[in-house]
Design an enzyme around this catalytic site. Structure first.
Site, PDB file in Angstrom:
ATOM      1  N   GLU A  70       0.833  -1.209   0.000  1.00 17.36           N
ATOM      2  CA  GLU A  70       0.000   0.000   0.000  1.00 17.36           C
ATOM      3  C   GLU A  70       0.865   1.255   0.000  1.00 17.36           C
ATOM      4  OE1 GLU A  70      -3.879  -1.640   2.497  1.00 17.36           O
ATOM      5  OE2 GLU A  70      -2.122  -0.928   3.562  1.00 17.36           O
ATOM      6  N   GLU A  92      -2.771 -10.198   3.954  1.00 19.79           N
ATOM      7  CA  GLU A  92      -3.624 -10.034   5.133  1.00 19.79           C
ATOM      8  C   GLU A  92      -4.686 -11.122   5.260  1.00 19.79           C
ATOM      9  OE1 GLU A  92      -2.394  -5.722   4.078  1.00 19.79           O
ATOM     10  OE2 GLU A  92      -2.841  -7.593   3.011  1.00 19.79           O
TER      11      GLU A  92
END
Length: 260
Positions: free
Chosen positions: A114, A134
């Site tokens: 990110e 994740e």
């Protein structure tokens, strides 16, 4: 605890280029809450420093750009709301008003991916890997992952990464549009700094307007984005730097831009 345990953010000025390093190599440069706060404070300084015209963001060591958030610190949040309102290092990167180049020297995972996607330009070492793991731990990214990944790689490729959690190599990241260039690890910082110096030599207000323009193109309807582009162009045209650029062109010399 010491910087060795929590890590740190380092900043090194080279002319008009600022190199920011995520310095926690023993933990694959996983971002601690302390590092997130340091980055937030550094961004505030960058945005008010007219001498900084381009930023290069990288990770310390040879193994990782950033492995995301320090998972061991997540249990410090006593409820989901406090977790939701935690220090957001990806948002800090997106708040940098100057052009930002990610020099991705290794793993870019989770929040590290990110963070890389939050930069304007991404260059990668051939050894780099990109992933959104994740889901393997029971959650999803929250630093703009789906929006940024879909914009760069398309919805199918973004879904593949988000739903499998598996990493992809640098070559595939290049083919998908996640990065602009892939090179040998030894060449990465030299190329990143050379590109940053090129950008820093351009008219700085125009470079910042170009950054806003690209963001608008990605997020606004076409008609509004085109009008916004005209507005940004008018702002640039009214600057002393634009007058200097025209004068230098006529006089066949290199322009001297002063961010005015």
């Amino acid at each position: 605890m010491s910087d060795t345990e929590h890590g740190r953010i380092t900043a090194l000025r080279q002319g008009r280029v600022l190199q920011i390093t995520l310095d926690r190599p023993a933990k694959l440069n996983a971002v601690s809450r302390q590092m997130a706060r340091q980055l937030e404070a550094l961004v505030a300084e960058i945005n008010t420093d007219d001498e900084v015209r381009c930023v290069v963001l990288t990770g310390a060591g040879e193994r990782a750009f950033c492995a995301g958030t320090d998972i061991r610190q997540l249990d410090e949040f006593d409820d989901a709301w406090n977790f939701r309102n935690r220090e957001d290092y990806c948002m800090s990167v997106r708040r940098i008003s100057k052009p930002v180049i990610a020099a991705i020297n290794g793993y870019a995972l989770g929040g590290g991916l990110e963070m890389a996607l939050s930069c304007d330009i991404r260059l990668a070492a051939a050894t780099a890997q990109f992933g959104a793991p994740e889901i393997k731990l029971g959650w999803i990214g929250g630093g703009g992952m789906a929006q940024l990944l879909s914009r760069s790689a398309g919805t199918s490729n973004a879904s593949l990464m988000l739903m499998s959690g598996d990493a992809i190599p640098a070559g595939k990241a290049l083919a998908w549009g996640l990065v602009s260039e892939v090179m040998e690890p030894a060449e990465l910082m030299g190329r990143s700094m050379a590109l940053a110096e090129t950008i820093a030599s351009r008219a700085p207000i125009a470079a910042e307007m170009a950054k806003l323009n690209v963001e608008a193109a990605a997020n606004m309807p076409a008609k509004q984005a085109t009008q916004y582009e005209l507005d940004l162009q008018a702002i640039c045209f009214a600057t002393s730097d634009a007058a200097e650029g025209r004068a230098a062109f006529k006089q066949k010399r290199a322009p001297i831009f002063r961010r005015k």
